[in-house]
Every structure is written in C-alpha cells, then in structure tokens.
Design a protein around this motif. Structure first.
Motif, mmCIF file in Angstrom:
data_model
loop_
_atom_site.group_PDB
_atom_site.id
_atom_site.type_symbol
_atom_site.label_atom_id
_atom_site.label_comp_id
_atom_site.label_asym_id
_atom_site.label_seq_id
_atom_site.Cartn_x
_atom_site.Cartn_y
_atom_site.Cartn_z
ATOM 1 N N VAL A 221 0.833 -1.209 0.000
ATOM 2 C CA VAL A 221 0.000 0.000 0.000
ATOM 3 C C VAL A 221 0.865 1.256 0.000
ATOM 4 C CG1 VAL A 221 -1.841 -1.240 1.215
ATOM 5 C CG2 VAL A 221 -0.175 0.087 2.533
ATOM 6 N N ASN A 222 0.205 2.389 -0.243
ATOM 7 C CA ASN A 222 0.930 3.660 -0.316
ATOM 8 C C ASN A 222 0.568 4.608 0.820
ATOM 9 O OD1 ASN A 222 -1.675 4.342 -1.239
ATOM 10 N ND2 ASN A 222 -0.877 5.962 -2.565
ATOM 11 N N MET A 223 0.115 4.073 1.952
ATOM 12 C CA MET A 223 -0.190 4.952 3.086
ATOM 13 C C MET A 223 1.060 5.735 3.489
ATOM 14 S SD MET A 223 -3.317 5.047 3.980
ATOM 15 C CE MET A 223 -3.340 5.680 5.653
ATOM 16 N N GLY A 224 0.864 7.019 3.718
ATOM 17 C CA GLY A 224 1.972 7.918 4.009
ATOM 18 C C GLY A 224 2.472 8.644 2.787
ATOM 19 N N ALA A 225 1.967 8.258 1.617
ATOM 20 C CA ALA A 225 2.357 8.946 0.384
ATOM 21 C C ALA A 225 1.753 10.333 0.335
ATOM 22 C CB ALA A 225 1.897 8.137 -0.828
ATOM 23 N N GLU A 252 -3.286 -9.526 8.138
ATOM 24 C CA GLU A 252 -2.537 -9.741 6.908
ATOM 25 C C GLU A 252 -1.190 -9.025 7.006
ATOM 26 O OE1 GLU A 252 -3.629 -11.520 4.267
ATOM 27 O OE2 GLU A 252 -5.594 -11.940 5.135
ATOM 28 N N LYS A 253 -0.234 -9.465 6.202
ATOM 29 C CA LYS A 253 1.063 -8.798 6.173
ATOM 30 C C LYS A 253 0.996 -7.643 5.179
ATOM 31 C CE LYS A 253 6.039 -9.556 5.700
ATOM 32 N NZ LYS A 253 7.123 -10.499 5.332
ATOM 33 N N ILE A 254 0.662 -6.476 5.701
ATOM 34 C CA ILE A 254 0.571 -5.281 4.863
ATOM 35 C C ILE A 254 1.928 -4.587 4.856
ATOM 36 C CG2 ILE A 254 -0.645 -3.114 4.458
ATOM 37 C CD1 ILE A 254 -2.411 -5.612 4.251
ATOM 38 N N GLU A 255 2.401 -4.223 3.673
ATOM 39 C CA GLU A 255 3.717 -3.607 3.533
ATOM 40 C C GLU A 255 3.605 -2.268 2.824
ATOM 41 O OE1 GLU A 255 6.425 -7.656 3.199
ATOM 42 O OE2 GLU A 255 5.777 -6.655 1.358
ATOM 43 N N SER A 256 4.586 -1.430 3.076
ATOM 44 C CA SER A 256 4.657 -0.130 2.403
ATOM 45 C C SER A 256 5.351 -0.292 1.059
ATOM 46 C CB SER A 256 5.434 0.862 3.271
ATOM 47 O OG SER A 256 5.459 2.142 2.658
ATOM 48 N N ALA A 257 4.821 0.362 0.054
ATOM 49 C CA ALA A 257 5.415 0.288 -1.284
ATOM 50 C C ALA A 257 6.845 0.829 -1.262
ATOM 51 C CB ALA A 257 4.570 1.081 -2.269
ATOM 52 N N ASP A 258 7.711 0.223 -2.056
ATOM 53 C CA ASP A 258 9.095 0.686 -2.140
ATOM 54 C C ASP A 258 9.171 2.104 -2.699
ATOM 55 O OD1 ASP A 258 10.048 -1.735 -1.152
ATOM 56 O OD2 ASP A 258 10.263 -2.605 -3.157
ATOM 57 N N ASN A 259 8.299 2.398 -3.641
ATOM 58 C CA ASN A 259 8.286 3.712 -4.269
ATOM 59 C C ASN A 259 6.872 4.278 -4.139
ATOM 60 O OD1 ASN A 259 8.069 5.846 -6.206
ATOM 61 N ND2 ASN A 259 9.878 5.043 -7.258
#
Length: 467
Positions: A221-225, A252-259
């Motif tokens: 996901v892009n939370m914080g973008a 679930e294993k939610i991760e921050s997008a690399d970009n």
C-alpha cells in the motif's frame, strides 16, 4: 439542525446525521448510479482510519484523548456500524475525495459523540485535521481499495475451492461412465464423464491460483504517500507505524510500497487483478456451457446429464425445465468481462501523479468479486452437487457413434477405418457390427479394444492384438 461550513460556504445539516458538509455537497453533485459504497469497502475505510489514528498517536502528533475516540469510531465502522451514513455515490469525480470525506465526517462526529460532545464541534475533533491527519484521499482511497480486495478475494477463493472439490467428487463418481467426446461440436473419440469433471476442477484450481497470486499484490500500500507520493505532512515514523497497525487489524502482512510515488500514480495492479477475475469468469462460462449442452433435452437433446430442477421454465410450455443456474453463470461472466474493460480504460487514463478514476475501478472490481463469489456458490450448491449422469444415454450414443472407429486405426489402418465409418453412417449400422461382419476383428477383441479402460488413457487400445 446544525450549521456546518467549508470554504465554499455554509450548509444546514440535520442533527441526527453523522456526515457533514462535504458529503452533503457530494450527494447533490453525484447522482449517478444510485448505488452506495460496498459494505466491505466501508469497513476498509474504517480499518484504514483506525490504523492511521493509532499511528499518529504513536508519533505523538495525535492527542491521546482524541485519537482513542477516533479509533473507537473507526473500529465501529469496521465492525459494520454506521454504514447507513455512507451515502455518496460509487462513481464520482475527485478521485474518491467524497468517499474519504464521508468517512472523515462520520468518524469525527461519532468520536465527538463518544466524548459527550455535539456533532459538528470540529474545533475539538476535525474531519480534516484529526481524522485525516497525515493522510490524503490519494493514499487512503487506494489503500482501502486494496484492503477490500483482499477481504473479497478470500471469500471468492473459498467458494472456488469448494466448487473444485465438488467437481473432483463428481469426477470420482462419474469416472466409470464412458461417453462420446466431441470436438467442433461433432463426435470425436470416447472419454469418461469423470475425466471431463476432473478437467473442470483443474480449470477452477487455476483460477484460484491466479486470484491468490494477484491478491498478494494488494498487500502493498501507499499509506503515508499523501498527495503525490512524496509523503508531505506525514512523519517518516508514521509511514512505518501505519502499515504495522494495518497488519495488526487485518491479520494480513501489509507492507509499504518501495516507491510511494509509483504506488500513488500507477494502478496497473488493479487491471492485473481484474484480469485474473475475468479469466476465471471465462473458464466458468465455458464449464457452464458444457453443462447446459450435456443437459440439453431432456429427450431431444444430448441428455447426458440431468440437472436439479430449480423452477418452471416457461410461462406457456407446461413441464419445461430450463438450466437457469448455468445461464446465470454465463451472464455473470459477461458482466465481469465488461467490468474488466471499464477498469482497463480507467487504469489507462491516469495522468501524472494520480489516477483520478479510482472510484470506477473500485465500483467494477468489487462488483466482479461479489457477483463471482455469489455465482460460484450458486453453481456449486444449486447445480453441480445435484447433477446426475444418465448412464444409459451415454452408452446409447457410444454404441451409435462412428467416432469409436479411431481406436481401431492401429489394428485395421486408416483407409479401412475410413471405409467402415462411411458405411456405418450410410447404412445406420454400428461400427462393431461392420468390423465383425468384415472379419477384421472378433467380438471378443472389440470388447477389449473399445473398453473404457483402453480407450481413455494414453497408448494403443488392445495393443496385444497388433500383428
């Protein structure tokens, strides 16, 4: 009534309503589909807002008293409460800003109520300053879409797994039944009914694999973008904390997008996910067509299968029963294909740092997930589980078929087999009778060569009789 205002002016809002001025404007602006947000989508907004409030409290930006009230209000929404207050249309301009503000206003006013304050006292708890802290529609909306897609994909996968198991069970039950295989809608060579149903199970399993693989992409996901992916107004720690909280809430294993810039402006994963649903729908449509054809009749069609009788089939023809469940599968497949086209066009039409077409993506993606899940369960429980094989009819068509002559090729050669086939069609005589009459093979040899065990596996049927 209470009076709320934004920078465009003031609007009177009934006291009992939890949404506010911006939602009210959207109600007036977007009278499009008449459909409100999907329940799972609303729950996903609640999950995102609860995670954001918890993350903002961890960074120290959000006052604890306000943050806990926001979390409670958001969690209530995630549990299914206050959904009647989400009133904006599914298709809207603004990239989903009205959806986000609908959530912000409902949560703010419910949080105020939790603290014993009146709705609309935004000096204490603001939809923008507090509920939307360190957020933008441009990261909230796609994150909520992904959380919702994960939730719905789970339901669809369960339904598909159940149906694959049913097809396998039917394969076991029907595997002894020899029937005529068909290519080009013409007689081909024999196959067992069980082999056909095992094949259906495999097609469904591939759909499960596609959906599961594409569901994994929804965990990024892009939370914080915030607005354009640069993270303006979001603490670096918040970006880490918010995905941790999303993971805890969802399991679930939610991760921050690399970009984050890429994840904010590009929505190709939505098209990829939709495509997996479309391909699964296509496979189901083909299976439904096979079932309809094999069940055609009951006396003047193929009649190899009998489907459960679900309802009278005609308002004028007494006794007629139609294959209404497979017909429904076909129609759902067509709708999913149309949804996929809408999503494809929406994904293509993003510009620069944002794709503003996410509302129509969400509308069509969630529709596809919902109706596919429903129709898979319907096909499974109202049709496939109750299918009965008409063994006598299958046997009758095998005996009349010319296609079985293919199994005799290694024994009598192509030219002789062609002559037998032509004569069988011309005289309406069985292949067996002609082969025996011509002294080409004995009845005992034919019994072995044309047995289901010989004709429905790799190799030469009756190999022991080759000269």
């Amino acid at each position: 009534m209470r009076i709320e205002h934004d920078f465009l002016g003031e609007i009177k809002i009934p006291d009992e309503i939890y949404y506010g001025v911006q939602t009210t404007r959207a109600l007036d602006n977007f009278v499009i589909t008449g459909h409100k947000l999907n329940d799972d989508f609303i729950k996903s907004f609640g999950i995102v807002k609860a995670a954001a409030a918890k993350a903002n409290m961890k960074t120290g930006r959000m006052p604890s008293k306000i943050g806990h009230a926001i979390v409670q209000a958001a969690e209530e929404i995630a549990e299914g409460k206050w959904h009647d207050q989400f009133v904006v249309d599914c298709i809207q301009g603004g990239a989903g800003t009205s959806m986000n503000m609908n959530a912000n206003e409902v949560i703010a006013n419910r949080a105020l109520e939790i603290l014993g304050e009146k709705k609309g006292n935004y000096n204490l708890i603001s939809p923008n300053n507090h509920v939307n802290m360190a957020q933008s529609t441009n990261d909230v909306m796609p994150t909520a879409m992904r959380i919702c897609a994960i939730t719905k994909a789970k339901k669809l996968i369960i339904a598909l797994e159940d149906m694959a198991a049913t097809f396998t069970e039917k394969g076991d039950a029907f595997n002894h039944i020899l029937k005529m295989g068909r290519t080009h809608l013409q007689d081909a060579v024999p196959i067992t009914l069980g082999q056909e149903f095992y094949a259906y199970a495999e097609a469904v399993k591939r759909g499960i694999k596609r959906i599961r693989e594409n569901s994994k992409n929804m965990h990024c996901v892009n939370m914080g973008a915030t607005a354009v992916g640069t993270g303006l107004n979001a603490e670096p720690e918040y970006i880490q904390f918010v995905v941790e909280e999303l993971s805890k809430i969802t399991g679930e294993k939610i991760e921050s997008a690399d970009n984050l810039v890429d994840a904010t402006q590009n929505t190709d994963q939505m098209a990829e996910f939709s495509s997996a649903l479309k391909v699964t729908a296509l496979a189901l449509c083909k299976i439904a067509n096979d079932i309809r054809l094999m069940a055609s009749g009951p006396r003047c069609g193929l009649g190899e299968l009998s489907l459960p009788e679900r309802q009278p089939g005609s308002s004028i023809m007494p006794g007629k029963i139609n294959p209404v469940i497979p017909e429904t599968v076909n129609q759902v497949a067509y709708q999913v294909i149309g949804n996929d086209m809408a999503i494809s066009l929406a994904v293509e039409n993003g510009q620069f740092e944002l794709n503003v077409m996410e509302p129509v993506m969400a509308y069509n993606l969630f529709n596809s997930l919902t109706i596919l899940t429903n129709v898979v369960n319907t096909l499974n429980y109202k049709c496939v589980k109750g299918i009965v094989a008409n063994e006598e009819r299958c046997r009758e068509m095998i005996e009349k078929s010319v296609g079985i002559v293919t199994a005799l090729l290694p024994h009598i050669g192509y030219e002789q087999a062609s002559s037998i086939a032509k004569e069988a069609l011309k005289t309406d005589t069985s292949v067996k009778e002609l082969v025996i009459a011509g002294g080409l093979l004995t009845a005992a040899q034919l019994e072995i060569i044309l047995s289901p065990a010989e004709m429905t596996k790799p190799g030469i049927a009756g190999k022991q009789f080759l000269i």
